[in-house]
Design a protein around this motif. Structure first.
Motif, PDB file in Angstrom:
ATOM      1  N   LEU A  77      38.365  55.499  27.896  1.00  0.00           N
ATOM      2  CA  LEU A  77      37.646  55.921  29.097  1.00  0.00           C
ATOM      3  C   LEU A  77      36.906  57.242  28.917  1.00  0.00           C
ATOM      4  O   LEU A  77      36.033  57.583  29.719  1.00  0.00           O
ATOM      5  CB  LEU A  77      38.610  56.021  30.278  1.00  0.00           C
ATOM      6  CG  LEU A  77      39.172  54.687  30.802  1.00  0.00           C
ATOM      7  CD1 LEU A  77      40.080  54.909  32.001  1.00  0.00           C
ATOM      8  CD2 LEU A  77      38.050  53.724  31.173  1.00  0.00           C
ATOM      9  N   VAL A  80      33.010  56.326  28.147  1.00  0.00           N
ATOM     10  CA  VAL A  80      32.261  55.370  28.978  1.00  0.00           C
ATOM     11  C   VAL A  80      30.780  55.733  29.072  1.00  0.00           C
ATOM     12  O   VAL A  80      29.940  54.863  29.340  1.00  0.00           O
ATOM     13  CB  VAL A  80      32.863  55.265  30.398  1.00  0.00           C
ATOM     14  CG1 VAL A  80      34.215  54.595  30.355  1.00  0.00           C
ATOM     15  CG2 VAL A  80      32.956  56.643  31.052  1.00  0.00           C
ATOM     16  N   PHE A  87      34.524  51.115  29.180  1.00  0.00           N
ATOM     17  CA  PHE A  87      35.235  51.002  30.456  1.00  0.00           C
ATOM     18  C   PHE A  87      36.020  49.699  30.517  1.00  0.00           C
ATOM     19  O   PHE A  87      37.188  49.679  30.934  1.00  0.00           O
ATOM     20  CB  PHE A  87      34.264  51.078  31.637  1.00  0.00           C
ATOM     21  CG  PHE A  87      34.943  51.003  32.968  1.00  0.00           C
ATOM     22  CD1 PHE A  87      35.524  52.125  33.531  1.00  0.00           C
ATOM     23  CD2 PHE A  87      35.030  49.801  33.666  1.00  0.00           C
ATOM     24  CE1 PHE A  87      36.183  52.054  34.762  1.00  0.00           C
ATOM     25  CE2 PHE A  87      35.675  49.716  34.891  1.00  0.00           C
ATOM     26  CZ  PHE A  87      36.257  50.849  35.438  1.00  0.00           C
TER      27      PHE A  87
END
Length: 228
Positions: A77, A80, A87
């Protein structure tokens, strides 16, 4: 409530969390952020490995797997902004972590306790959240729905430990599960509904507390095991 070792670790843990909170939004400190964010759960892994000798193997291994997949999710994450695929992969990693926690929590399921009332409350919560997210999910609709069902299952499994483990273990794990749900809800709203003020802080604080409480709560099973 906390042993001397747990108190010492708690100080270190929350220092790491504070470092992450202080560096997460500062571009010039991104390198520290890339270290501090995964270090939050990595520190829990190291601590758990060193203090979980007396726990049953299935509980110990399941918890470790949940934490390892959480670290993987944390790392994914962080990138992203490079690609939306990160994600999705992060979502899969955390979904797996939640499934591991479900398996761990169900080891102490109270088969006499009905989850229907609690599930009804969770469904109202999920429906309210989905009201804001629906229409903005696009091709993430099915993955997000699946993820929501899994995290609701994790919270339900934590709830079903009531009266089968000591009250301290139950309370810490249950609160941790609820905070995990809150953290993921804020993340979802921030990504798919509208940017939220101080979302980075609220997501990280609730997430770090959730993982901490779950781990400490599982370790509190040791007291019960030793007494038996």
């Amino acid at each position: 409530m906390l042993s001397k070792t747990e108190k010492q670790f708690s100080i270190l843990f929350f220092i790491i969390v504070l470092i992450e909170l202080a560096t997460g939004s500062v571009e010039s400190l991104k390198t520290v952020h890339y270290i501090a964010k995964p270090a939050i759960v990595i520190s829990l892994i190291v601590f758990f490995l060193n203090t979980s000798e007396s726990l049953p193997k299935t509980i110990k291994n399941g918890t470790l797997l949940a934490l390892v997949f959480s670290v993987l999710g944390d790392i994914l994450l962080m990138f992203v902004d490079k690609s939306p695929h990160f994600f999705t992969l992060g979502l899969v990693a955390f979904l797996t972590a939640h499934l591991m926690y479900v398996l761990v929590f169900l080891k102490h399921r109270n088969k006499q306790k009905s989850p229907l009332g609690f599930i009804a409350v969770l469904l109202v919560y999920a429906a309210s959240l989905f009201y804001f997210l629906n229409g903005n999910l696009g091709n993430m609709f099915i993955p997000v729905v699946i993820y929501m069902l899994v995290i609701l299952s994790m919270a339900t499994a934590a709830y079903l430990r009531k009266d089968t483990v000591n009250i301290l273990s139950y309370g810490l794990v249950f609160l941790g599960a609820l905070l995990f749900m809150v953290s993921d809800s804020i993340l979802a709203l921030n990504k798919f509904y509208a940017p939220l003020n101080y979302s980075d802080f609220s997501i990280m604080i609730t997430y770090a507390l959730a993982q901490y409480l779950i781990v400490i709560g599982i370790l509190k099973l040791k007291t019960e095991i030793i007494l038996k």
